[in-house]
Enzyme design. Sequence first.
Site, PDB file in Angstrom:
ATOM      1  N   PHE A 133       0.864  -1.173   0.000  1.00  0.00           N
ATOM      2  CA  PHE A 133       0.000   0.000   0.000  1.00  0.00           C
ATOM      3  C   PHE A 133       0.899   1.221   0.000  1.00  0.00           C
ATOM      4  CE2 PHE A 133      -2.591   3.249   2.154  1.00  0.00           C
ATOM      5  CZ  PHE A 133      -3.789   3.144   1.466  1.00  0.00           C
ATOM      6  N   SER A 136       2.629   6.926   1.711  1.00  0.00           N
ATOM      7  CA  SER A 136       3.632   7.832   2.284  1.00  0.00           C
ATOM      8  C   SER A 136       4.700   8.241   1.277  1.00  0.00           C
ATOM      9  CB  SER A 136       4.309   7.176   3.485  1.00  0.00           C
ATOM     10  OG  SER A 136       3.388   7.000   4.538  1.00  0.00           O
ATOM     11  N   GLU A 137       5.129   9.495   1.408  1.00  0.00           N
ATOM     12  CA  GLU A 137       6.188  10.056   0.567  1.00  0.00           C
ATOM     13  C   GLU A 137       7.165  10.835   1.447  1.00  0.00           C
ATOM     14  OE1 GLU A 137       3.360  10.839  -3.383  1.00  0.00           O
ATOM     15  OE2 GLU A 137       4.366  12.517  -2.381  1.00  0.00           O
ATOM     16  N   GLY A 141       3.715  12.238   4.791  1.00  0.00           N
ATOM     17  CA  GLY A 141       3.492  11.142   5.713  1.00  0.00           C
ATOM     18  C   GLY A 141       2.112  11.302   6.330  1.00  0.00           C
ATOM     19  N   ILE A 167       7.588   1.751   2.520  1.00  0.00           N
ATOM     20  CA  ILE A 167       6.521   0.865   2.051  1.00  0.00           C
ATOM     21  C   ILE A 167       6.759  -0.565   2.546  1.00  0.00           C
ATOM     22  CG2 ILE A 167       5.284  -0.021   0.048  1.00  0.00           C
ATOM     23  CD1 ILE A 167       5.037   3.035   0.562  1.00  0.00           C
ATOM     24  N   GLY A 349      15.611  -6.829  34.090  1.00  0.00           N
ATOM     25  CA  GLY A 349      16.894  -6.276  34.514  1.00  0.00           C
ATOM     26  C   GLY A 349      17.918  -6.351  33.398  1.00  0.00           C
ATOM     27  N   GLU A 373       0.507   3.986   9.896  1.00  0.00           N
ATOM     28  CA  GLU A 373      -0.945   4.027   9.701  1.00  0.00           C
ATOM     29  C   GLU A 373      -1.595   5.093  10.590  1.00  0.00           C
ATOM     30  OE1 GLU A 373      -3.209   0.546   8.884  1.00  0.00           O
ATOM     31  OE2 GLU A 373      -1.415  -0.612   8.371  1.00  0.00           O
TER      32      GLU A 373
END
Length: 389
Positions: A133, A136-137, A141, A167, A349, A373
């Site tokens: 999908f 985003s660039e 975003g 991606i 720990g 997302e």
Amino acid sequence: MTSAIQDLQGLNFNLSEEHLAVQEAARDFAQTELLPGVIDRDNAQQFPTEQVKRMGELGFLGMMVSPEYGGGGMDTVSYAIAIEEISKIDASASVIMSVNNSLVCYGLEAFGTEEQKQKYLTKLASGAMLGAFCLSEPEAGSDATSQSTTADDKGDHYVINGTKNWITNGGSSGVALVIAQTDREKKHRGINCLIVEKGTPGFVVGKKEDKLGIRASDTHSLLFTDVKVPKENRIGEDGFGFKFAMSTLNGGRIGIAAQALGIAAGAYELALKYSQERKAFGKAIFEHQAIQFKLAEMATKIEAARLLVYKAARLKDEQKDYVQAAAMAKLYASEIAMWATTEAVQIHGGYGFVKEFHVERCMRDAKITQIYEGTSEIQKLVIARELIR
């Protein structure tokens, strides 16, 4: 308060026999096929090829797709349950599964043409092919309206130019859903979503990102230079792309919320087990009140996150408005994932700081759930907007 109570009316949080069967199958797969080698795959950033193939065979890559197109025909609750169980062990595997189910398969089945479903959805649902999908660039975003990638209308086809960043499944997918600007004057109403097949001339897979967490999943930049895509590969009417992306992401948030829940629950289970085995001052550290308080708070908050995820999933299954519920589930579950994994490291720990005990990986994996997302800040904006609708 009244509206919140009304939202809960009719919602049954008891799991059906089918849900329990899905939970058992996902848990068994995670324990027997994902757990062995999970640390090595994380260290080497090795894509879980054989494990993903097996996920396809078991039906985990097209869970909610109609059987007509080769899917499992399951509800969203079943999907969330499976994502949680797989995320307890391997969040890299679960994000591969989430993108294929929530974004690619869902988007195609909900909005694609019959021809697109027959050609692509059947392969995606069976696991014969993975999907990516591409929204985003570098400069787009959280601001999805600012698409620099263009899809110029040439009559019977589009020509895509631009770059997509971060991606998931970018290098392993056979098909990508690409969001691109066709008419800049129309702003978000001039955006389209196009189906682009791997191997199309001009479509190049860029560098693989060296990530903090979910390191076994492949995250790439995708580059498009004069990529010719036929008009029949457009999803929906001209200008539908932005609405497609937002509608798809609303459902995708449930998947990522379930992933965050699973990461938190997995870290909690590791911490609980460790606290009963590790001794300090002559007794198991679980017997110390400070550790008991940590585990009690973890268990309570994780259960609250689970109920938010189930609520959003059930609202979606009942075809009710689930936008606010999904945003709340993702916001809260991702915040709890980051907090609970940090607590798990603290309970371990010094051992929590080394890879052998898994919890340091859980902490690294948790961070991305607050970002992709829709960042936590974006979820708050969505929730606030829904409050006054």
